[in-house]
Design a protein around this motif. Structure first.
Motif, PDB file in Angstrom:
ATOM      1  N   LEU A 153     -74.409  31.285  -4.218  1.00  0.00           N
ATOM      2  CA  LEU A 153     -73.492  31.752  -3.184  1.00  0.00           C
ATOM      3  C   LEU A 153     -73.422  30.701  -2.091  1.00  0.00           C
ATOM      4  CD1 LEU A 153     -71.838  34.357  -2.523  1.00  0.00           C
ATOM      5  CD2 LEU A 153     -73.796  35.110  -1.155  1.00  0.00           C
ATOM      6  N   MET A 154     -72.199  30.229  -1.787  1.00  0.00           N
ATOM      7  CA  MET A 154     -72.030  29.272  -0.709  1.00  0.00           C
ATOM      8  C   MET A 154     -72.303  29.977   0.622  1.00  0.00           C
ATOM      9  SD  MET A 154     -68.673  27.005   0.358  1.00  0.00           S
ATOM     10  CE  MET A 154     -68.437  26.401  -1.301  1.00  0.00           C
ATOM     11  N   PHE A 155     -73.258  29.451   1.373  1.00  0.00           N
ATOM     12  CA  PHE A 155     -73.766  30.154   2.543  1.00  0.00           C
ATOM     13  C   PHE A 155     -73.906  29.145   3.681  1.00  0.00           C
ATOM     14  CE2 PHE A 155     -77.487  33.067   4.060  1.00  0.00           C
ATOM     15  CZ  PHE A 155     -76.624  33.758   4.886  1.00  0.00           C
ATOM     16  N   LEU A 156     -73.078  29.264   4.697  1.00  0.00           N
ATOM     17  CA  LEU A 156     -73.113  28.382   5.856  1.00  0.00           C
ATOM     18  C   LEU A 156     -73.970  29.018   6.941  1.00  0.00           C
ATOM     19  CD1 LEU A 156     -71.335  25.687   5.860  1.00  0.00           C
ATOM     20  CD2 LEU A 156     -70.643  27.411   4.189  1.00  0.00           C
ATOM     21  N   VAL A 157     -74.938  28.280   7.470  1.00  0.00           N
ATOM     22  CA  VAL A 157     -75.908  28.909   8.352  1.00  0.00           C
ATOM     23  C   VAL A 157     -76.203  28.088   9.600  1.00  0.00           C
ATOM     24  CG1 VAL A 157     -77.030  30.050   6.389  1.00  0.00           C
ATOM     25  CG2 VAL A 157     -77.936  27.884   7.189  1.00  0.00           C
ATOM     26  N   THR A 158     -76.441  28.812  10.697  1.00  0.00           N
ATOM     27  CA  THR A 158     -77.128  28.320  11.888  1.00  0.00           C
ATOM     28  C   THR A 158     -78.105  29.425  12.272  1.00  0.00           C
ATOM     29  OG1 THR A 158     -75.633  29.327  13.527  1.00  0.00           O
ATOM     30  CG2 THR A 158     -75.007  27.171  12.671  1.00  0.00           C
ATOM     31  N   ASP A 159     -78.812  29.237  13.373  1.00  0.00           N
ATOM     32  CA  ASP A 159     -79.713  30.297  13.829  1.00  0.00           C
ATOM     33  C   ASP A 159     -78.952  31.565  14.183  1.00  0.00           C
ATOM     34  OD1 ASP A 159     -81.980  28.793  13.473  1.00  0.00           O
ATOM     35  OD2 ASP A 159     -82.066  28.097  15.551  1.00  0.00           O
ATOM     36  N   ASP A 160     -77.733  31.412  14.734  1.00  0.00           N
ATOM     37  CA  ASP A 160     -76.989  32.560  15.261  1.00  0.00           C
ATOM     38  C   ASP A 160     -75.861  33.059  14.362  1.00  0.00           C
ATOM     39  OD1 ASP A 160     -78.525  32.524  17.601  1.00  0.00           O
ATOM     40  OD2 ASP A 160     -77.208  31.041  18.522  1.00  0.00           O
ATOM     41  N   LEU A 161     -75.416  32.246  13.428  1.00  0.00           N
ATOM     42  CA  LEU A 161     -74.252  32.601  12.622  1.00  0.00           C
ATOM     43  C   LEU A 161     -74.496  32.212  11.165  1.00  0.00           C
ATOM     44  CD1 LEU A 161     -71.293  33.558  12.355  1.00  0.00           C
ATOM     45  CD2 LEU A 161     -70.584  31.246  13.016  1.00  0.00           C
ATOM     46  N   HIS A 269     -62.815  30.886   0.870  1.00  0.00           N
ATOM     47  CA  HIS A 269     -63.342  29.691   1.524  1.00  0.00           C
ATOM     48  C   HIS A 269     -62.935  29.562   2.990  1.00  0.00           C
ATOM     49  CE1 HIS A 269     -63.595  25.344   2.430  1.00  0.00           C
ATOM     50  NE2 HIS A 269     -64.537  25.275   1.495  1.00  0.00           N
ATOM     51  N   ASP A 270     -61.644  29.420   3.255  1.00  0.00           N
ATOM     52  CA  ASP A 270     -61.220  29.144   4.626  1.00  0.00           C
ATOM     53  C   ASP A 270     -61.380  30.345   5.548  1.00  0.00           C
ATOM     54  OD1 ASP A 270     -60.602  26.713   3.604  1.00  0.00           O
ATOM     55  OD2 ASP A 270     -58.524  26.661   4.288  1.00  0.00           O
ATOM     56  N   GLN A 271     -61.359  31.548   5.006  1.00  0.00           N
ATOM     57  CA  GLN A 271     -61.564  32.737   5.841  1.00  0.00           C
ATOM     58  C   GLN A 271     -62.932  32.689   6.514  1.00  0.00           C
ATOM     59  OE1 GLN A 271     -62.518  36.642   4.102  1.00  0.00           O
ATOM     60  NE2 GLN A 271     -60.637  37.433   5.045  1.00  0.00           N
ATOM     61  N   GLY A 272     -63.914  32.160   5.811  1.00  0.00           N
ATOM     62  CA  GLY A 272     -65.261  32.071   6.369  1.00  0.00           C
ATOM     63  C   GLY A 272     -65.566  30.739   7.007  1.00  0.00           C
ATOM     64  N   LEU A 273     -65.112  29.642   6.373  1.00  0.00           N
ATOM     65  CA  LEU A 273     -65.515  28.317   6.851  1.00  0.00           C
ATOM     66  C   LEU A 273     -64.739  27.846   8.069  1.00  0.00           C
ATOM     67  CD1 LEU A 273     -67.061  28.431   4.183  1.00  0.00           C
ATOM     68  CD2 LEU A 273     -66.563  26.004   3.903  1.00  0.00           C
ATOM     69  N   ALA A 274     -63.478  28.268   8.214  1.00  0.00           N
ATOM     70  CA  ALA A 274     -62.711  27.835   9.388  1.00  0.00           C
ATOM     71  C   ALA A 274     -63.353  28.325  10.687  1.00  0.00           C
ATOM     72  CB  ALA A 274     -61.260  28.301   9.275  1.00  0.00           C
ATOM     73  N   PRO A 275     -63.660  29.617  10.825  1.00  0.00           N
ATOM     74  CA  PRO A 275     -64.334  30.042  12.059  1.00  0.00           C
ATOM     75  C   PRO A 275     -65.754  29.479  12.174  1.00  0.00           C
ATOM     76  CG  PRO A 275     -64.096  31.891  10.538  1.00  0.00           C
ATOM     77  CD  PRO A 275     -63.276  30.776   9.999  1.00  0.00           C
ATOM     78  N   PHE A 276     -66.458  29.369  11.039  1.00  0.00           N
ATOM     79  CA  PHE A 276     -67.825  28.836  11.110  1.00  0.00           C
ATOM     80  C   PHE A 276     -67.821  27.419  11.658  1.00  0.00           C
ATOM     81  CE2 PHE A 276     -71.449  26.485   9.598  1.00  0.00           C
ATOM     82  CZ  PHE A 276     -72.503  27.351   9.836  1.00  0.00           C
ATOM     83  N   LYS A 277     -66.955  26.570  11.112  1.00  0.00           N
ATOM     84  CA  LYS A 277     -66.950  25.168  11.546  1.00  0.00           C
ATOM     85  C   LYS A 277     -66.427  25.017  12.973  1.00  0.00           C
ATOM     86  CE  LYS A 277     -66.812  23.055   6.981  1.00  0.00           C
ATOM     87  NZ  LYS A 277     -66.195  22.054   6.093  1.00  0.00           N
ATOM     88  N   THR A 278     -65.618  25.963  13.415  1.00  0.00           N
ATOM     89  CA  THR A 278     -65.156  25.944  14.805  1.00  0.00           C
ATOM     90  C   THR A 278     -66.297  26.309  15.753  1.00  0.00           C
ATOM     91  OG1 THR A 278     -62.913  26.558  14.140  1.00  0.00           O
ATOM     92  CG2 THR A 278     -63.506  26.911  16.446  1.00  0.00           C
ATOM     93  N   LEU A 279     -67.078  27.307  15.382  1.00  0.00           N
ATOM     94  CA  LEU A 279     -68.142  27.805  16.254  1.00  0.00           C
ATOM     95  C   LEU A 279     -69.420  26.985  16.155  1.00  0.00           C
ATOM     96  CD1 LEU A 279     -67.671  31.615  15.519  1.00  0.00           C
ATOM     97  CD2 LEU A 279     -67.229  30.483  17.708  1.00  0.00           C
ATOM     98  N   TYR A 287     -75.864  25.985   2.700  1.00  0.00           N
ATOM     99  CA  TYR A 287     -77.013  26.329   1.867  1.00  0.00           C
ATOM    100  C   TYR A 287     -76.516  27.080   0.636  1.00  0.00           C
ATOM    101  CZ  TYR A 287     -81.201  28.903   0.349  1.00  0.00           C
ATOM    102  OH  TYR A 287     -82.224  29.427  -0.397  1.00  0.00           O
ATOM    103  N   THR A 288     -76.970  26.689  -0.547  1.00  0.00           N
ATOM    104  CA  THR A 288     -76.600  27.403  -1.760  1.00  0.00           C
ATOM    105  C   THR A 288     -77.623  28.510  -1.995  1.00  0.00           C
ATOM    106  OG1 THR A 288     -75.702  25.344  -2.647  1.00  0.00           O
ATOM    107  CG2 THR A 288     -75.944  27.180  -4.172  1.00  0.00           C
ATOM    108  N   ALA A 289     -77.247  29.733  -1.665  1.00  0.00           N
ATOM    109  CA  ALA A 289     -78.168  30.873  -1.763  1.00  0.00           C
ATOM    110  C   ALA A 289     -78.234  31.387  -3.198  1.00  0.00           C
ATOM    111  CB  ALA A 289     -77.705  31.993  -0.830  1.00  0.00           C
ATOM    112  N   GLY A 290     -79.344  32.058  -3.511  1.00  0.00           N
ATOM    113  CA  GLY A 290     -79.475  32.749  -4.782  1.00  0.00           C
ATOM    114  C   GLY A 290     -79.996  31.921  -5.936  1.00  0.00           C
TER     115      GLY A 290
END
Length: 363
Positions: A153-161, A269-279, A287-290
């Motif tokens: 599972l493609m998983f974009l992570v920071t401490d807060d998001l 993809h873009d539904q999740g990554l566009a706001p993530f990369k903005t924030l 991180y590749t989860a699972g």
């Protein structure tokens, strides 16, 4: 060996060397104390990195080895895949830079499978050029799924998001046909377990986004929320997983809303990554989860437009390294905890005692 005492061996694939890969790798490793925290193992070319470190005026010394098993703690280890000079054309992908990106990734993955390294951090690749050269996958995730014979599972992570995406690198016209109730249930379960094992979150709360605008508006703008997403969430909630939604994606990423959850599952993809990369662009980690092994990467691409200009920011790559270290230790401690927890249970069962069984003498 206890994870507290083990100096984690961090494998690094170099990506396209005509992009910013070697620059951000070397900048991330330029602190003289970096090897106090982990043992780097780069899969690349000594002559290539020497050439580029001179361009960026970086003072690094590599320990050249022929196999990852020869890596030494306290040194910047380089598995020397190519002994000849490389033709560097910074800012332009070439067959040579693409082939070395493939060779580096494959050598690092093989070392991971052999347990010669503990985690893998991948520098940015050019997916289009790699496919032209015969690489069968439109990204790292599909490649690792095939190698490890398990869905990730493609998983974009920071401490807060933390944002996962249900569908990866596919055309937008194929998204709706690539979601299903069973797939979403499986992904939420995977996300739930990842948050527990790899991020030390005991009771994770997971938000699920809708596919359509306004999460379908009750069926006015699509039925996927009613027929697929909501039933998946309800079934998991009935079994104790704290999943909520589906939420309209256009208003979800407000600080007061997304911070109420430990992770988000977006539908594409873009539904999740566009706001993530903005924030979280500078500190974000992919991180590749699972999967049974830990792989992270920065959340940006090859950045050909700034390659060779000595302005690439290594922060996301550095974050990817330390995220891999943290996940490795969290997962190791979780596995130790589960192993120790099972020992008393096994001993009890071996002795004819099982507290989960009802007492037949009770009324």
């Amino acid at each position: 060996m206890s994870p507290k005492n083990h100096k984690v061996r961090v494998g690094i694939s170099i990506g396209d060397f005509n992009g910013i890969g070697p620059e951000i790798i070397m900048k991330s490793l330029s602190d003289k104390t970096i090897t106090d925290f982990f043992t780097p193992v780069i899969f690349g070319s000594g002559k290539l990195f020497t050439y580029q470190k001179n361009i960026f005026k970086l003072n690094l010394n590599f320990n050249y080895i022929t196999d990852a098993s020869q890596a030494q703690p306290g040194k910047l280890n380089m598995v020397n895949l190519v002994k000849e000079n490389s033709t560097v054309e910074l800012g332009t992908p070439t067959e040579e830079s693409t082939q070395l990106a493939i060779d580096s990734l494959e050598a690092a993955t093989e070392a991971l499978l052999k347990q010669e390294i503990d985690v893998l951090v991948t520098a940015p690749i050019n997916k289009d050029e790699m496919v032209k050269m015969g690489f069968k996958h439109a990204g790292h995730t599909g490649y690792f799924e095939e190698k490890f014979n398990k869905k990730g599972l493609m998983f974009l992570v920071t401490d807060d998001l933390k944002v996962a995406v249900s569908t990866h690198h596919i055309p937008i016209t194929q998204v709706a046909e690539n979601i299903s109730k069973e797939k979403i249930k499986k992904q939420i379960r995977m996300l739930h377990q990842t948050l527990i094992e790899d991020f030390n979150i005991t009771r994770p709360k997971i938000a699920v986004l809708g596919l359509n605008p306004h999460a379908g508006d009750g069926g006015v703008i699509g039925n996927e929320e009613i027929e697929i997403i909501s039933p998946a969430i309800k079934e998991l909630s009935d079994h104790g997983i704290l999943a909520f939604g589906p939420f309209p994606a256009d208003s979800f990423f407000q600080p007061g809303k997304y911070k109420s959850f430990d992770a988000v599952l977006a539908m594409y993809h873009d539904q999740g990554l566009a706001p993530f990369k903005t924030l979280a662009y500078e500190e974000g980690v992919n991180y590749t989860a699972g999967l049974p092994f830990i792989r992270t990467s920065p959340d940006h691409g090859t950045a050909y437009d700034i390659a060779g200009k000595n302005i690439a920011d290594p922060q996301s790559f550095t974050e990817a390294i330390f995220a891999a270290l943290k996940i490795f230790r969290n997962r190791s401690e979780y596995n130790d905890l589960m192993s120790n927890r099972m020992q008393p249970r096994k001993m009890a069962v071996d002795n004819g005692i099982d507290e989960d069984l009802p007492d037949e003498t009770e009324a």
